[in-house]
Motif scaffolding. Sequence first.
Motif, PDB file in Angstrom:
ATOM      1  N   ILE A   1       0.858  -1.183   0.000  1.00  0.00           N
ATOM      2  CA  ILE A   1       0.000   0.000   0.000  1.00  0.00           C
ATOM      3  C   ILE A   1       0.895   1.234   0.000  1.00  0.00           C
ATOM      4  O   ILE A   1       1.825   1.343   0.797  1.00  0.00           O
ATOM      5  CB  ILE A   1      -0.915   0.016   1.243  1.00  0.00           C
ATOM      6  N   SER A   2       0.623   2.153  -0.893  1.00  0.00           N
ATOM      7  CA  SER A   2       1.467   3.333  -1.024  1.00  0.00           C
ATOM      8  C   SER A   2       1.241   4.317   0.108  1.00  0.00           C
ATOM      9  O   SER A   2       0.177   4.335   0.744  1.00  0.00           O
ATOM     10  CB  SER A   2       1.201   4.029  -2.358  1.00  0.00           C
ATOM     11  N   ALA A   3       2.242   5.144   0.339  1.00  0.00           N
ATOM     12  CA  ALA A   3       2.130   6.189   1.357  1.00  0.00           C
ATOM     13  C   ALA A   3       0.981   7.138   1.025  1.00  0.00           C
ATOM     14  O   ALA A   3       0.257   7.593   1.918  1.00  0.00           O
ATOM     15  CB  ALA A   3       3.445   6.962   1.456  1.00  0.00           C
ATOM     16  N   GLU A   4       0.789   7.409  -0.254  1.00  0.00           N
ATOM     17  CA  GLU A   4      -0.271   8.323  -0.687  1.00  0.00           C
ATOM     18  C   GLU A   4      -1.651   7.770  -0.324  1.00  0.00           C
ATOM     19  O   GLU A   4      -2.538   8.510   0.116  1.00  0.00           O
ATOM     20  CB  GLU A   4      -0.180   8.554  -2.200  1.00  0.00           C
ATOM     21  N   GLU A   5      -1.819   6.453  -0.490  1.00  0.00           N
ATOM     22  CA  GLU A   5      -3.120   5.859  -0.160  1.00  0.00           C
ATOM     23  C   GLU A   5      -3.362   5.879   1.350  1.00  0.00           C
ATOM     24  O   GLU A   5      -4.488   6.117   1.792  1.00  0.00           O
ATOM     25  CB  GLU A   5      -3.193   4.414  -0.670  1.00  0.00           C
ATOM     26  N   VAL A   6      -2.308   5.648   2.117  1.00  0.00           N
ATOM     27  CA  VAL A   6      -2.445   5.693   3.579  1.00  0.00           C
ATOM     28  C   VAL A   6      -2.927   7.073   4.013  1.00  0.00           C
ATOM     29  O   VAL A   6      -3.869   7.209   4.803  1.00  0.00           O
ATOM     30  CB  VAL A   6      -1.104   5.365   4.270  1.00  0.00           C
ATOM     31  N   ILE A   7      -2.290   8.112   3.476  1.00  0.00           N
ATOM     32  CA  ILE A   7      -2.669   9.486   3.824  1.00  0.00           C
ATOM     33  C   ILE A   7      -4.115   9.768   3.441  1.00  0.00           C
ATOM     34  O   ILE A   7      -4.900  10.316   4.232  1.00  0.00           O
ATOM     35  CB  ILE A   7      -1.725  10.492   3.130  1.00  0.00           C
ATOM     36  N   GLU A   8      -4.482   9.374   2.229  1.00  0.00           N
ATOM     37  CA  GLU A   8      -5.842   9.625   1.756  1.00  0.00           C
ATOM     38  C   GLU A   8      -6.873   8.903   2.627  1.00  0.00           C
ATOM     39  O   GLU A   8      -7.873   9.493   3.051  1.00  0.00           O
ATOM     40  CB  GLU A   8      -5.994   9.160   0.308  1.00  0.00           C
ATOM     41  N   GLN A   9      -6.621   7.624   2.934  1.00  0.00           N
ATOM     42  CA  GLN A   9      -7.581   6.812   3.677  1.00  0.00           C
ATOM     43  C   GLN A   9      -7.757   7.294   5.112  1.00  0.00           C
ATOM     44  O   GLN A   9      -8.876   7.349   5.631  1.00  0.00           O
ATOM     45  CB  GLN A   9      -7.146   5.347   3.668  1.00  0.00           C
ATOM     46  N   ILE A  10      -6.661   7.665   5.767  1.00  0.00           N
ATOM     47  CA  ILE A  10      -6.744   8.115   7.157  1.00  0.00           C
ATOM     48  C   ILE A  10      -7.348   9.521   7.238  1.00  0.00           C
ATOM     49  O   ILE A  10      -8.211   9.806   8.078  1.00  0.00           O
ATOM     50  CB  ILE A  10      -5.359   8.093   7.829  1.00  0.00           C
ATOM     51  N   ASP A  11      -6.912  10.409   6.342  1.00  0.00           N
ATOM     52  CA  ASP A  11      -7.375  11.802   6.399  1.00  0.00           C
ATOM     53  C   ASP A  11      -8.862  11.959   6.091  1.00  0.00           C
ATOM     54  O   ASP A  11      -9.522  12.867   6.616  1.00  0.00           O
ATOM     55  CB  ASP A  11      -6.560  12.670   5.434  1.00  0.00           C
ATOM     56  N   LYS A  12      -9.401  11.087   5.269  1.00  0.00           N
ATOM     57  CA  LYS A  12     -10.815  11.242   4.910  1.00  0.00           C
ATOM     58  C   LYS A  12     -11.738  10.478   5.862  1.00  0.00           C
ATOM     59  O   LYS A  12     -12.957  10.659   5.820  1.00  0.00           O
ATOM     60  CB  LYS A  12     -11.058  10.787   3.472  1.00  0.00           C
ATOM     61  N   ASN A  13     -11.149   9.651   6.730  1.00  0.00           N
ATOM     62  CA  ASN A  13     -11.959   8.836   7.646  1.00  0.00           C
ATOM     63  C   ASN A  13     -12.128   9.550   8.985  1.00  0.00           C
ATOM     64  O   ASN A  13     -11.769   9.036  10.047  1.00  0.00           O
ATOM     65  CB  ASN A  13     -11.278   7.474   7.854  1.00  0.00           C
ATOM     66  N   THR A  14     -12.673  10.761   8.940  1.00  0.00           N
ATOM     67  CA  THR A  14     -12.697  11.613  10.137  1.00  0.00           C
ATOM     68  C   THR A  14     -14.047  12.293  10.375  1.00  0.00           C
ATOM     69  O   THR A  14     -14.122  13.304  11.075  1.00  0.00           O
ATOM     70  CB  THR A  14     -11.608  12.700  10.011  1.00  0.00           C
ATOM     71  N   THR A  15     -15.105  11.738   9.828  1.00  0.00           N
ATOM     72  CA  THR A  15     -16.418  12.364   9.956  1.00  0.00           C
ATOM     73  C   THR A  15     -16.805  12.587  11.421  1.00  0.00           C
ATOM     74  O   THR A  15     -16.682  11.683  12.252  1.00  0.00           O
ATOM     75  CB  THR A  15     -17.488  11.487   9.279  1.00  0.00           C
ATOM     76  N   LYS A  16     -17.256  13.802  11.721  1.00  0.00           N
ATOM     77  CA  LYS A  16     -17.744  14.203  13.048  1.00  0.00           C
ATOM     78  C   LYS A  16     -16.680  14.184  14.145  1.00  0.00           C
ATOM     79  O   LYS A  16     -17.022  14.220  15.332  1.00  0.00           O
ATOM     80  CB  LYS A  16     -18.939  13.345  13.459  1.00  0.00           C
ATOM     81  N   LEU A  17     -15.416  14.153  13.766  1.00  0.00           N
ATOM     82  CA  LEU A  17     -14.358  14.325  14.768  1.00  0.00           C
ATOM     83  C   LEU A  17     -14.115  15.820  14.912  1.00  0.00           C
ATOM     84  O   LEU A  17     -14.003  16.543  13.918  1.00  0.00           O
ATOM     85  CB  LEU A  17     -13.062  13.637  14.322  1.00  0.00           C
ATOM     86  N   ASN A  18     -14.033  16.312  16.144  1.00  0.00           N
ATOM     87  CA  ASN A  18     -13.756  17.726  16.326  1.00  0.00           C
ATOM     88  C   ASN A  18     -12.264  17.964  16.525  1.00  0.00           C
ATOM     89  O   ASN A  18     -11.462  17.024  16.524  1.00  0.00           O
ATOM     90  CB  ASN A  18     -14.567  18.296  17.495  1.00  0.00           C
ATOM     91  N   LYS A  19     -11.870  19.230  16.706  1.00  0.00           N
ATOM     92  CA  LYS A  19     -10.451  19.568  16.762  1.00  0.00           C
ATOM     93  C   LYS A  19      -9.755  19.007  17.992  1.00  0.00           C
ATOM     94  O   LYS A  19      -8.517  18.954  18.038  1.00  0.00           O
ATOM     95  CB  LYS A  19     -10.262  21.078  16.703  1.00  0.00           C
ATOM     96  N   LYS A  20     -10.526  18.573  18.990  1.00  0.00           N
ATOM     97  CA  LYS A  20      -9.926  17.986  20.187  1.00  0.00           C
ATOM     98  C   LYS A  20      -9.863  16.462  20.122  1.00  0.00           C
ATOM     99  O   LYS A  20      -9.431  15.813  21.070  1.00  0.00           O
ATOM    100  CB  LYS A  20     -10.696  18.425  21.435  1.00  0.00           C
ATOM    101  N   ASP A  21     -10.301  15.918  19.002  1.00  0.00           N
ATOM    102  CA  ASP A  21     -10.229  14.463  18.795  1.00  0.00           C
ATOM    103  C   ASP A  21      -9.038  14.128  17.904  1.00  0.00           C
ATOM    104  O   ASP A  21      -8.922  14.675  16.794  1.00  0.00           O
ATOM    105  CB  ASP A  21     -11.493  13.950  18.098  1.00  0.00           C
TER     106      ASP A  21
END
Length: 339
Positions: free
Chosen positions: A48-68
Amino acid sequence: MYIAISAQRQGENFSGSVSDFVKYLEKENEEISPEHQEQFFNQYNDRISAEEVIEQIDKNTTKLNKKDPKFYSIVVSPSQRELKAINNDPEKLREYIREMMKDYAASFHRNNEVKIDDIKYFAKIERERTFKGNDKEIRENQPYATKILKLQGEIRDIESGKAKGNIKVLKKEIKRLEMDAPHKINGKRIVRGMKKEGMQNHVHIIVSHKDATNSNKLSPLAKNKEAETIINGQKVKQGFNRDKFFAAAEKTFDKKFNYKRNFVESYKARNVLDKNPKQFFAMLAGLPTTEKQAAFKMLFKSGVNVPTIPTNKVQLAYKALMKLKRGVETAINSGSIGV
Protein backbone atom coordinates in the motif's frame (compact mmCIF):
# COMPACT_ATOMS: atom_id res chain seq x y z
CA MET A 1 7.35 -7.73 23.36
CA TYR A 2 6.95 -4.05 24.02
CA ILE A 3 3.79 -2.41 22.65
CA ALA A 4 3.17 1.32 23.00
CA ILE A 5 0.01 3.21 22.04
CA SER A 6 -0.11 6.98 21.59
CA ALA A 7 -2.43 9.53 20.04
CA GLN A 8 -1.70 11.85 17.13
CA ARG A 9 0.57 14.54 18.55
CA GLN A 10 -0.33 18.12 17.71
CA GLY A 11 -0.99 19.69 21.08
CA GLU A 12 -4.70 20.19 21.72
CA ASN A 13 -5.52 20.70 18.06
CA PHE A 14 -5.63 17.48 16.03
CA SER A 15 -6.87 18.97 12.78
CA GLY A 16 -3.65 18.21 10.89
CA SER A 17 -3.05 15.50 8.33
CA VAL A 18 -1.37 12.15 8.95
CA SER A 19 1.05 13.08 6.16
CA ASP A 20 3.90 14.20 8.43
CA PHE A 21 3.83 10.92 10.33
CA VAL A 22 3.69 8.90 7.12
CA LYS A 23 6.65 10.90 5.78
CA TYR A 24 8.57 10.07 8.97
CA LEU A 25 7.84 6.36 8.49
CA GLU A 26 9.13 6.56 4.93
CA LYS A 27 12.61 7.63 6.08
CA GLU A 28 14.18 4.19 5.63
CA ASN A 29 13.02 4.10 1.99
CA GLU A 30 14.82 7.31 1.00
CA GLU A 31 18.07 5.64 -0.07
CA ILE A 32 16.63 2.31 -1.22
CA SER A 33 15.68 1.39 -4.77
CA PRO A 34 11.88 1.12 -5.30
CA GLU A 35 11.87 -2.68 -5.66
CA HIS A 36 13.46 -3.08 -2.21
CA GLN A 37 11.45 -0.47 -0.35
CA GLU A 38 9.24 -1.52 2.57
CA GLN A 39 5.59 -0.80 1.81
CA PHE A 40 2.67 -0.25 4.14
CA PHE A 41 0.34 -3.20 4.67
CA ASN A 42 -3.03 -3.89 6.27
CA GLN A 43 -5.10 -7.01 6.95
CA TYR A 44 -5.36 -8.02 3.30
CA ASN A 45 -2.83 -6.09 1.24
CA ASP A 46 0.97 -6.19 1.42
CA ARG A 47 1.77 -3.25 -0.83
CA ILE A 48 0.00 0.00 0.00
CA SER A 49 1.47 3.33 -1.02
CA ALA A 50 2.13 6.19 1.36
CA GLU A 51 -0.27 8.32 -0.69
CA GLU A 52 -3.12 5.86 -0.16
CA VAL A 53 -2.45 5.69 3.58
CA ILE A 54 -2.67 9.49 3.82
CA GLU A 55 -5.84 9.63 1.76
CA GLN A 56 -7.58 6.81 3.68
CA ILE A 57 -6.74 8.11 7.16
CA ASP A 58 -7.38 11.80 6.40
CA LYS A 59 -10.81 11.24 4.91
CA ASN A 60 -11.96 8.84 7.65
CA THR A 61 -12.70 11.61 10.14
CA THR A 62 -16.42 12.36 9.96
CA LYS A 63 -17.74 14.20 13.05
CA LEU A 64 -14.36 14.33 14.77
CA ASN A 65 -13.76 17.73 16.33
CA LYS A 66 -10.45 19.57 16.76
CA LYS A 67 -9.93 17.99 20.19
CA ASP A 68 -10.23 14.46 18.79
CA PRO A 69 -7.09 12.79 17.42
CA LYS A 70 -7.61 11.60 13.87
CA PHE A 71 -5.46 8.51 14.38
CA TYR A 72 -3.47 6.54 16.92
CA SER A 73 0.03 5.11 16.67
CA ILE A 74 0.89 1.60 17.88
CA VAL A 75 4.55 0.59 18.00
CA VAL A 76 5.30 -3.12 18.30
CA SER A 77 8.90 -3.82 19.31
CA PRO A 78 9.86 -7.49 19.60
CA SER A 79 12.97 -8.25 21.62
CA GLN A 80 16.08 -9.75 20.03
CA ARG A 81 15.05 -13.10 21.52
CA GLU A 82 11.59 -12.89 19.96
CA LEU A 83 13.02 -11.85 16.59
CA LYS A 84 15.43 -14.77 16.74
CA ALA A 85 12.46 -17.08 17.31
CA ILE A 86 11.00 -16.00 13.95
CA ASN A 87 14.41 -15.74 12.24
CA ASN A 88 13.87 -11.98 11.91
CA ASP A 89 11.50 -12.83 9.06
CA PRO A 90 9.43 -9.79 7.93
CA GLU A 91 6.73 -12.05 6.53
CA LYS A 92 6.25 -13.77 9.89
CA LEU A 93 6.13 -10.35 11.52
CA ARG A 94 3.37 -9.30 9.12
CA GLU A 95 1.47 -12.50 9.91
CA TYR A 96 1.77 -11.76 13.60
CA ILE A 97 0.57 -8.15 13.26
CA ARG A 98 -2.52 -9.32 11.41
CA GLU A 99 -3.33 -11.73 14.23
CA MET A 100 -2.49 -9.13 16.87
CA MET A 101 -4.87 -6.61 15.31
CA LYS A 102 -7.67 -9.14 15.82
CA ASP A 103 -6.78 -8.99 19.53
CA TYR A 104 -6.90 -5.19 19.27
CA ALA A 105 -10.43 -5.28 17.82
CA ALA A 106 -11.60 -7.78 20.44
CA SER A 107 -10.42 -5.51 23.27
CA PHE A 108 -13.08 -2.86 22.59
CA HIS A 109 -16.13 -2.99 24.85
CA ARG A 110 -19.13 -2.41 22.61
CA ASN A 111 -22.75 -3.54 22.25
CA ASN A 112 -21.84 -5.09 18.92
CA GLU A 113 -18.62 -7.08 18.83
CA VAL A 114 -15.80 -5.17 17.14
CA LYS A 115 -14.08 -7.34 14.53
CA ILE A 116 -10.95 -6.90 12.48
CA ASP A 117 -12.87 -5.63 9.45
CA ASP A 118 -14.15 -2.76 11.59
CA ILE A 119 -10.58 -1.50 12.08
CA LYS A 120 -8.97 0.78 9.52
CA TYR A 121 -5.21 0.45 9.96
CA PHE A 122 -1.97 0.59 8.03
CA ALA A 123 1.29 -0.91 9.29
CA LYS A 124 4.91 -0.64 8.25
CA ILE A 125 7.97 -2.65 9.22
CA GLU A 126 11.13 -0.75 10.05
CA ARG A 127 14.43 -2.61 10.02
CA GLU A 128 16.54 -0.21 12.06
CA ARG A 129 16.42 1.17 15.59
CA THR A 130 18.60 3.87 17.07
CA PHE A 131 19.96 4.40 20.57
CA LYS A 132 17.88 6.62 22.84
CA GLY A 133 18.56 8.30 26.16
CA ASN A 134 17.14 5.50 28.29
CA ASP A 135 19.31 2.78 26.73
CA LYS A 136 21.94 1.23 28.99
CA GLU A 137 24.71 2.07 26.52
CA ILE A 138 23.82 5.76 26.44
CA ARG A 139 23.43 6.01 30.21
CA GLU A 140 26.79 4.37 30.91
CA ASN A 141 28.57 6.38 28.20
CA GLN A 142 27.08 9.67 29.43
CA PRO A 143 29.85 10.62 31.94
CA TYR A 144 32.39 10.32 29.13
CA ALA A 145 30.17 12.26 26.74
CA THR A 146 29.83 15.09 29.28
CA LYS A 147 33.59 15.37 29.77
CA ILE A 148 34.23 15.23 26.01
CA LEU A 149 31.69 18.00 25.40
CA LYS A 150 33.35 20.18 28.05
CA LEU A 151 36.80 19.65 26.53
CA GLN A 152 35.50 20.43 23.05
CA GLY A 153 34.10 23.68 24.43
CA GLU A 154 37.48 24.54 25.91
CA ILE A 155 39.15 23.92 22.55
CA ARG A 156 36.70 26.25 20.80
CA ASP A 157 37.41 28.95 23.39
CA ILE A 158 41.14 28.61 22.82
CA GLU A 159 40.74 28.71 19.03
CA SER A 160 38.61 31.85 19.25
CA GLY A 161 41.02 33.58 21.60
CA LYS A 162 38.64 33.59 24.59
CA ALA A 163 40.96 31.38 26.63
CA LYS A 164 44.48 29.99 26.73
CA GLY A 165 45.53 26.39 26.83
CA ASN A 166 47.18 23.46 25.07
CA ILE A 167 44.85 22.20 22.36
CA LYS A 168 47.07 19.17 21.68
CA VAL A 169 46.77 18.03 25.30
CA LEU A 170 43.00 18.52 25.28
CA LYS A 171 42.59 16.54 22.07
CA LYS A 172 44.71 13.75 23.54
CA GLU A 173 42.42 13.65 26.59
CA ILE A 174 39.34 13.51 24.33
CA LYS A 175 40.87 10.59 22.44
CA ARG A 176 41.50 8.79 25.74
CA LEU A 177 37.91 9.32 26.88
CA GLU A 178 36.60 8.03 23.55
CA MET A 179 38.69 4.89 24.01
CA ASP A 180 37.67 4.42 27.65
CA ALA A 181 33.91 4.76 27.05
CA PRO A 182 32.44 1.33 27.89
CA HIS A 183 30.15 0.96 24.88
CA LYS A 184 31.27 1.23 21.26
CA ILE A 185 30.32 0.00 17.82
CA ASN A 186 33.18 -0.59 15.40
CA GLY A 187 35.46 1.36 17.73
CA LYS A 188 33.17 4.41 17.92
CA ARG A 189 31.55 5.53 21.15
CA ILE A 190 27.80 4.87 21.10
CA VAL A 191 25.80 8.10 21.07
CA ARG A 192 22.13 8.95 20.74
CA GLY A 193 20.83 8.40 17.23
CA MET A 194 23.44 5.76 16.34
CA LYS A 195 22.00 2.65 14.71
CA LYS A 196 21.77 -0.46 16.86
CA GLU A 197 23.43 -3.68 15.81
CA GLY A 198 21.67 -7.01 15.46
CA MET A 199 18.08 -7.78 14.54
CA GLN A 200 15.97 -4.65 14.93
CA ASN A 201 12.75 -5.27 13.00
CA HIS A 202 9.78 -3.52 14.59
CA VAL A 203 6.39 -2.29 13.39
CA HIS A 204 4.63 1.08 13.33
CA ILE A 205 0.86 0.92 12.98
CA ILE A 206 -1.41 3.84 12.10
CA VAL A 207 -4.98 3.21 13.28
CA SER A 208 -7.86 5.50 12.38
CA HIS A 209 -9.86 6.89 15.31
CA LYS A 210 -13.00 6.10 13.33
CA ASP A 211 -14.01 2.59 12.34
CA ALA A 212 -13.88 1.36 8.76
CA THR A 213 -17.38 2.67 8.06
CA ASN A 214 -16.39 6.16 9.26
CA SER A 215 -19.36 5.99 11.66
CA ASN A 216 -18.08 5.07 15.13
CA LYS A 217 -15.18 6.22 17.31
CA LEU A 218 -12.76 3.54 18.47
CA SER A 219 -10.22 4.91 20.92
CA PRO A 220 -7.58 2.58 22.42
CA LEU A 221 -6.80 5.31 24.96
CA ALA A 222 -10.32 5.45 26.41
CA LYS A 223 -10.28 6.13 30.16
CA ASN A 224 -12.52 3.16 30.91
CA LYS A 225 -11.73 -0.49 30.28
CA GLU A 226 -15.37 -1.53 30.34
CA ALA A 227 -18.20 0.89 31.11
CA GLU A 228 -21.88 1.34 30.39
CA THR A 229 -23.81 4.57 29.98
CA ILE A 230 -27.45 5.28 29.25
CA ILE A 231 -28.08 7.11 25.99
CA ASN A 232 -31.68 7.71 24.91
CA GLY A 233 -32.81 5.08 27.40
CA GLN A 234 -30.45 2.44 26.00
CA LYS A 235 -27.40 0.87 27.67
CA VAL A 236 -24.32 1.65 25.63
CA LYS A 237 -21.06 -0.20 26.23
CA GLN A 238 -17.85 1.85 26.05
CA GLY A 239 -14.14 1.47 26.70
CA PHE A 240 -10.98 -0.35 25.65
CA ASN A 241 -9.23 -2.95 27.81
CA ARG A 242 -5.52 -2.32 27.29
CA ASP A 243 -4.53 -5.03 29.78
CA LYS A 244 -6.56 -7.53 27.81
CA PHE A 245 -5.00 -6.37 24.55
CA PHE A 246 -1.37 -6.48 25.75
CA ALA A 247 -1.80 -9.90 27.34
CA ALA A 248 -3.62 -11.29 24.29
CA ALA A 249 -1.02 -9.89 21.88
CA GLU A 250 1.71 -11.64 23.83
CA LYS A 251 -0.22 -14.91 23.99
CA THR A 252 -0.86 -14.75 20.24
CA PHE A 253 2.87 -14.47 19.51
CA ASP A 254 3.73 -17.32 21.88
CA LYS A 255 1.08 -19.63 20.46
CA LYS A 256 1.75 -18.80 16.82
CA PHE A 257 5.50 -19.33 17.03
CA ASN A 258 5.68 -21.80 19.93
CA TYR A 259 7.65 -19.23 21.90
CA LYS A 260 8.71 -20.10 25.46
CA ARG A 261 8.39 -16.78 27.26
CA ASN A 262 10.34 -16.15 30.45
CA PHE A 263 8.59 -14.46 33.37
CA VAL A 264 10.65 -11.25 33.20
CA GLU A 265 9.74 -10.62 29.55
CA SER A 266 6.02 -11.09 30.12
CA TYR A 267 3.31 -8.46 30.32
CA LYS A 268 2.22 -10.02 33.61
CA ALA A 269 5.65 -9.33 35.09
CA ARG A 270 5.65 -5.73 33.87
CA ASN A 271 2.18 -5.18 35.29
CA VAL A 272 3.08 -6.65 38.69
CA LEU A 273 6.33 -4.66 38.76
CA ASP A 274 4.41 -1.44 38.19
CA LYS A 275 1.79 -2.10 40.86
CA ASN A 276 3.70 -4.10 43.48
CA PRO A 277 7.53 -4.23 43.11
CA LYS A 278 7.93 -6.41 46.20
CA GLN A 279 5.55 -9.00 44.74
CA PHE A 280 7.47 -8.89 41.45
CA PHE A 281 10.74 -9.83 43.14
CA ALA A 282 8.99 -12.43 45.28
CA MET A 283 7.59 -14.02 42.09
CA LEU A 284 11.03 -13.81 40.50
CA ALA A 285 12.56 -15.55 43.50
CA GLY A 286 9.93 -18.28 43.36
CA LEU A 287 10.52 -19.29 39.74
CA PRO A 288 11.77 -22.81 38.97
CA THR A 289 15.57 -22.89 39.06
CA THR A 290 16.15 -23.07 35.30
CA GLU A 291 13.69 -20.30 34.50
CA LYS A 292 15.03 -18.15 37.34
CA GLN A 293 18.59 -18.53 36.06
CA ALA A 294 17.43 -17.51 32.57
CA ALA A 295 15.55 -14.53 34.05
CA PHE A 296 18.60 -13.31 35.97
CA LYS A 297 20.73 -13.71 32.84
CA MET A 298 18.28 -11.60 30.81
CA LEU A 299 18.22 -8.91 33.48
CA PHE A 300 22.01 -8.87 33.77
CA LYS A 301 22.52 -8.62 30.00
CA SER A 302 20.13 -5.67 29.91
CA GLY A 303 22.11 -3.86 32.60
CA VAL A 304 20.03 -4.71 35.68
CA ASN A 305 22.09 -6.16 38.52
CA VAL A 306 19.68 -8.07 40.75
CA PRO A 307 21.03 -9.23 44.13
CA THR A 308 20.49 -12.78 45.34
CA ILE A 309 16.89 -13.01 46.52
CA PRO A 310 15.93 -15.57 49.19
CA THR A 311 13.23 -17.87 47.88
CA ASN A 312 11.30 -17.76 51.14
CA LYS A 313 11.32 -14.01 51.80
CA VAL A 314 12.21 -10.87 49.89
CA GLN A 315 14.57 -8.82 52.08
CA LEU A 316 15.20 -5.60 50.19
CA ALA A 317 15.30 -2.05 51.52
CA TYR A 318 12.72 0.27 49.97
CA LYS A 319 15.27 2.47 48.19
CA ALA A 320 17.07 -0.54 46.74
CA LEU A 321 13.75 -2.01 45.65
CA MET A 322 12.77 1.19 43.85
CA LYS A 323 16.18 1.40 42.17
CA LEU A 324 15.80 -2.13 40.86
CA LYS A 325 12.25 -1.36 39.75
CA ARG A 326 13.44 1.61 37.69
CA GLY A 327 16.22 -0.48 36.18
CA VAL A 328 13.91 -3.29 35.11
CA GLU A 329 11.32 -0.84 33.73
CA THR A 330 14.00 0.94 31.70
CA ALA A 331 15.28 -2.34 30.31
CA ILE A 332 11.77 -3.47 29.33
CA ASN A 333 10.81 -0.13 27.79
CA SER A 334 14.00 0.06 25.73
CA GLY A 335 13.33 -3.39 24.34
CA SER A 336 16.48 -4.91 25.84
CA ILE A 337 14.81 -7.58 27.98
CA GLY A 338 15.06 -10.85 26.07
CA VAL A 339 18.32 -10.11 24.24
